[in-house]
Design a protein around this motif. Structure first.
Motif, PDB file in Angstrom:
ATOM      1  N   TYR A   1      -8.510   0.790  -1.853  1.00 23.71           N
ATOM      2  CA  TYR A   1      -9.797   0.682  -1.160  1.00 23.71           C
ATOM      3  C   TYR A   1     -10.468  -0.646  -1.498  1.00 23.71           C
ATOM      4  N   ARG A   2     -10.468  -1.010  -2.766  1.00 26.59           N
ATOM      5  CA  ARG A   2     -11.089  -2.272  -3.173  1.00 26.59           C
ATOM      6  C   ARG A   2     -10.355  -3.463  -2.576  1.00 26.59           C
ATOM      7  N   HIS A   3      -9.028  -3.401  -2.575  1.00 29.33           N
ATOM      8  CA  HIS A   3      -8.246  -4.515  -2.041  1.00 29.33           C
ATOM      9  C   HIS A   3      -8.488  -4.645  -0.541  1.00 29.33           C
ATOM     10  N   LEU A   4      -8.521  -3.526   0.175  1.00 34.61           N
ATOM     11  CA  LEU A   4      -8.735  -3.570   1.616  1.00 34.61           C
ATOM     12  C   LEU A   4     -10.139  -4.058   1.950  1.00 34.61           C
ATOM     13  N   SER A   5     -11.126  -3.624   1.162  1.00 31.99           N
ATOM     14  CA  SER A   5     -12.500  -4.083   1.388  1.00 31.99           C
ATOM     15  C   SER A   5     -12.603  -5.589   1.204  1.00 31.99           C
ATOM     16  N   ALA A   6     -11.943  -6.103   0.174  1.00 29.40           N
ATOM     17  CA  ALA A   6     -11.953  -7.552  -0.061  1.00 29.40           C
ATOM     18  C   ALA A   6     -11.253  -8.293   1.075  1.00 29.40           C
TER      19      ALA A   6
ATOM     20  N   TYR B   1       0.815  -1.208   0.000  1.00 30.08           N
ATOM     21  CA  TYR B   1       0.000   0.000   0.000  1.00 30.08           C
ATOM     22  C   TYR B   1       0.853   1.265   0.000  1.00 30.08           C
ATOM     23  N   LEU B   2       1.776   1.353   0.958  1.00 32.11           N
ATOM     24  CA  LEU B   2       2.577   2.571   1.087  1.00 32.11           C
ATOM     25  C   LEU B   2       3.501   2.801  -0.101  1.00 32.11           C
ATOM     26  N   PRO B   3       4.343   1.809  -0.488  1.00 33.35           N
ATOM     27  CA  PRO B   3       5.203   2.059  -1.663  1.00 33.35           C
ATOM     28  C   PRO B   3       4.409   2.307  -2.933  1.00 33.35           C
ATOM     29  N   ALA B   4       3.253   1.651  -3.082  1.00 32.78           N
ATOM     30  CA  ALA B   4       2.431   1.887  -4.277  1.00 32.78           C
ATOM     31  C   ALA B   4       1.899   3.311  -4.292  1.00 32.78           C
ATOM     32  N   ALA B   5       1.420   3.783  -3.132  1.00 36.04           N
ATOM     33  CA  ALA B   5       0.875   5.138  -3.063  1.00 36.04           C
ATOM     34  C   ALA B   5       1.948   6.176  -3.321  1.00 36.04           C
TER      35      ALA B   5
ATOM     36  N   ARG C   1      -1.175  13.725   6.207  1.00 25.42           N
ATOM     37  CA  ARG C   1      -1.225  12.392   6.807  1.00 25.42           C
ATOM     38  C   ARG C   1      -1.960  11.374   5.942  1.00 25.42           C
ATOM     39  N   ARG C   2      -1.795  11.496   4.622  1.00 28.41           N
ATOM     40  CA  ARG C   2      -2.440  10.531   3.719  1.00 28.41           C
ATOM     41  C   ARG C   2      -1.687   9.202   3.676  1.00 28.41           C
ATOM     42  N   TYR C   3      -0.412   9.193   4.130  1.00 28.59           N
ATOM     43  CA  TYR C   3       0.361   7.962   4.089  1.00 28.59           C
ATOM     44  C   TYR C   3       0.376   7.244   5.439  1.00 28.59           C
ATOM     45  N   ALA C   4      -0.346   7.773   6.414  1.00 28.18           N
ATOM     46  CA  ALA C   4      -0.418   7.100   7.710  1.00 28.18           C
ATOM     47  C   ALA C   4      -1.083   5.740   7.533  1.00 28.18           C
ATOM     48  N   THR C   5      -0.680   4.779   8.343  1.00 24.29           N
ATOM     49  CA  THR C   5      -1.206   3.418   8.220  1.00 24.29           C
ATOM     50  C   THR C   5      -2.725   3.391   8.312  1.00 24.29           C
ATOM     51  N   ARG C   6      -3.281   4.189   9.215  1.00 30.79           N
ATOM     52  CA  ARG C   6      -4.731   4.199   9.401  1.00 30.79           C
ATOM     53  C   ARG C   6      -5.467   4.819   8.217  1.00 30.79           C
ATOM     54  N   ALA C   7      -4.762   5.622   7.421  1.00 24.42           N
ATOM     55  CA  ALA C   7      -5.426   6.300   6.296  1.00 24.42           C
ATOM     56  C   ALA C   7      -5.345   5.501   5.003  1.00 24.42           C
ATOM     57  N   LEU C   8      -4.294   4.718   4.822  1.00 21.70           N
ATOM     58  CA  LEU C   8      -4.093   3.997   3.565  1.00 21.70           C
ATOM     59  C   LEU C   8      -5.238   3.019   3.299  1.00 21.70           C
ATOM     60  N   GLY C   9      -5.856   3.159   2.147  1.00 20.59           N
ATOM     61  CA  GLY C   9      -6.911   2.248   1.727  1.00 20.59           C
ATOM     62  C   GLY C   9      -8.257   2.493   2.366  1.00 20.59           C
ATOM     63  N   GLU C  10      -8.370   3.508   3.231  1.00 19.18           N
ATOM     64  CA  GLU C  10      -9.609   3.693   3.985  1.00 19.18           C
ATOM     65  C   GLU C  10     -10.649   4.531   3.255  1.00 19.18           C
ATOM     66  N   SER C  11     -10.266   5.264   2.220  1.00 19.24           N
ATOM     67  CA  SER C  11     -11.220   6.154   1.567  1.00 19.24           C
ATOM     68  C   SER C  11     -11.059   6.106   0.060  1.00 19.24           C
ATOM     69  N   ARG C  12     -12.217   6.129  -0.623  1.00 15.21           N
ATOM     70  CA  ARG C  12     -12.208   6.258  -2.078  1.00 15.21           C
ATOM     71  C   ARG C  12     -12.798   7.607  -2.474  1.00 15.21           C
TER      72      ARG C  12
ATOM     73  N   LEU D   1      -3.398  14.135 -10.081  1.00 16.86           N
ATOM     74  CA  LEU D   1      -4.694  13.995  -9.414  1.00 16.86           C
ATOM     75  C   LEU D   1      -5.375  12.692  -9.811  1.00 16.86           C
ATOM     76  N   LEU D   2      -5.423  12.415 -11.118  1.00 17.52           N
ATOM     77  CA  LEU D   2      -6.130  11.239 -11.614  1.00 17.52           C
ATOM     78  C   LEU D   2      -5.447   9.938 -11.184  1.00 17.52           C
ATOM     79  N   ILE D   3      -4.120   9.915 -11.213  1.00 16.16           N
ATOM     80  CA  ILE D   3      -3.396   8.697 -10.830  1.00 16.16           C
ATOM     81  C   ILE D   3      -3.540   8.430  -9.339  1.00 16.16           C
ATOM     82  N   THR D   4      -3.517   9.485  -8.523  1.00 18.95           N
ATOM     83  CA  THR D   4      -3.710   9.304  -7.078  1.00 18.95           C
ATOM     84  C   THR D   4      -5.104   8.777  -6.787  1.00 18.95           C
TER      85      THR D   4
END
Length: 492
Positions: free
Chosen positions: A142-147, A33-37, A80-91, A131-134
């Motif tokens: 988000y999809r991966h975390l939801s799954a 998640y982090l290196p990808a972001a 704080r978009r790269y914080a562990t609690r934030a990664l994957g939590e919002s679309r 913007l679009l790539i982010t």
């Protein structure tokens, strides 16, 4: 948002499985998640800026590309978009757009300081891919975390403490939803009484707070360790509050464990909450729903301007649909229906006709085939729907004439679903609250599953919108509506 209802037996089984088997916790999300972001943000800013500035014959395109990339990552780090609690939590779209606007401001200042002279529009266009790539990266994680959470991975293991009825309420609410990371693995009831949720009882606290501190700390810490809990969630009541809760918090924090307190509120946006202190008491202020000021004015302007522009640009589409309907079946191309608007005021809602002309008369004959569990009438394969109508419903094009209702102020672009008079006649006082705002062409109902939702879920989403709406949330809903229309889930 999807609501999934679990019986007590399934809750108990899930809790037992989590207690017995090691799982990936919330702090152990997928390592990529982090290196990808960070990589997506660096490349999404650097590559387009470098190419555009090189084409514009900027003296130092590589330096500009590196500066833009570092600035983009820097803005998101500060936010704080790269914080562990934030990664994957919002679309959500709006937080990323907000960050992007901050980036533009930062780079505008840097442009003045360095004297960089690339045309402004070209420079702005070069930043758009970032913007679009982010956004795409957020959607992927988000999809991966939801799954993962559907498979009981990347979760936060929760121990609930409270009086039996209060604990049961919290557990059942968390078990009925999948839009959060919490999985209850145990419960510590306060006082006597049974816990009916099916979650394992990890301990029990005495009903009396007197002489309880040492026993409370021992019971809670023992339950946390035996069930490997990450978080202790307290449902406060008369038997666990004040000094007793304070001492439990001391014990948990001294042991390096987290404590959260459920305040008893449901479906209240965190934007409306404010923490205060009054004489040493922690106070939670709940702001009233937005009803006056700048935001309602902006909403009205967006509605009218958006409807007028939509009617103008979509005129050729309207003509094509009218011709298709008239050639596909006999009868008018438009369908008018009485609906109930804001404050219970009736109005005539416009749609493209998707059914045979005597559909209303046939509705009574099909009452027994209704697939909805509430006041709405829905049939997945409704025999009254024409061939053209089925396509229009699948793509939501049948709703376009409601732009006329928006233009005249009877509806809004975003809001609750406009109900029928016979539905409103059977509303209770809770359901009537959804009539305190103008109904909308789209809303939380449409982007969350539409006709696949139960009646209770539909009402809950409408009430959530009524209580928590804001201008920015409306913009976010409109952005997510496009995906819902393409997906087509629940459109029949």
């Amino acid at each position: 948002m999807r609501h999934v209802h679990f019986p007590a037996q399934r809750v108990a089984g899930a809790a037992a499985e989590l207690t017995a088997a090691p799982v990936r916790r919330i702090g152990d999300k997928a390592r990529w998640y982090l290196p990808a972001a960070v990589s997506a943000d660096l490349l999404g800013a650097a590559v387009p800026v470098g190419l555009v500035f090189d084409a514009a014959q900027q003296a130092r395109p590589a330096y500009c590309a590196a500066g833009a990339a570092l600035a983009w990552v820097g803005v998101q780090t500060v936010r704080r978009r790269y914080a562990t609690r934030a990664l994957g939590e919002s679309r959500g779209v709006l937080p990323v757009v907000h960050d992007w606007l901050i980036l533009i401001g930062v780079l505008a200042v840097a442009r003045v300081v360095t004297g960089e002279s690339t045309p402004r529009l070209a420079a702005l266009g070069a930043l758009l891919p970032a913007l679009l790539i982010t956004l795409a990266c957020h959607k992927l994680t988000y999809r991966h975390l939801s799954a993962a959470r559907r498979e009981a991975q990347a979760v936060s293991r929760v121990l609930v403490i409270g009086e039996p009825a209060a604990a049961d309420s919290v557990i059942s609410h968390l078990a009925a939803r999948t839009d959060h990371p919490y999985v209850v693995v145990g419960v510590v009831p306060v006082g006597g009484g049974s816990v009916d949720s099916g979650v394992p009882v990890a301990g029990r606290l005495d009903a009396r707070a007197a002489d309880a501190p040492a026993a409370d700390a021992s019971a809670v810490l023992g339950a946390v360790r035996s069930h490997h809990a990450d978080l202790v969630l307290v449902a406060p009541g008369a038997r666990i509050a004040g000094e007793r809760l304070r001492r439990i918090a001391w014990a948990l924090h001294d042991a390096g464990l987290e404590l959260a307190v459920f305040p008893g509120l449901v479906e209240v946006s965190v934007k409306r909450l404010e923490t205060l202190s009054a004489g040493g008491l922690a106070v939670l202020r709940v702001a009233p729903p937005v009803s006056r000021g700048v935001q309602p004015v902006l909403k009205s302007l967006l509605d009218r301007a958006g409807a007028a522009l939509g009617l103008l640009l979509l005129a050729p589409v309207f003509l094509a649909i009218v011709l298709a309907i008239r050639l596909g079946s006999r009868g008018p191309a438009f369908y008018r229906q009485q609906r109930i608007g804001r404050d219970g005021v009736p109005f005539t809602m416009w749609k493209f006709r998707t059914m045979v002309v005597d559909a209303d008369r046939l509705k009574a004959e099909l009452a027994g085939a209704n697939e909805n569990d509430g006041l709405m009438f829905k049939i997945r394969r409704d025999p009254r729907v024409t061939r053209v109508g089925r396509l229009l419903r699948r793509t939501s094009l049948d709703e376009l004439p409601q732009l006329l209702n928006v233009l005249t102020g009877q509806m809004s672009l975003v809001g609750p679903r406009p109900p029928l008079p016979e539905e409103v006649a059977r509303y209770d006082e809770v359901e009537l609250r959804r009539l305190t705002v103008r109904p909308g062409m789209t809303g939380l109902w449409q982007i969350s599953g539409r006709s696949d939702l139960s009646w209770d879920e539909t009402i809950q989403l409408d009430l959530q919108y009524v209580d928590n709406w804001s201008f920015t949330s409306d913009v976010d809903v409109m952005g997510r509506t496009l995906r819902a229309v393409v997906d087509g889930r629940g459109a029949y």
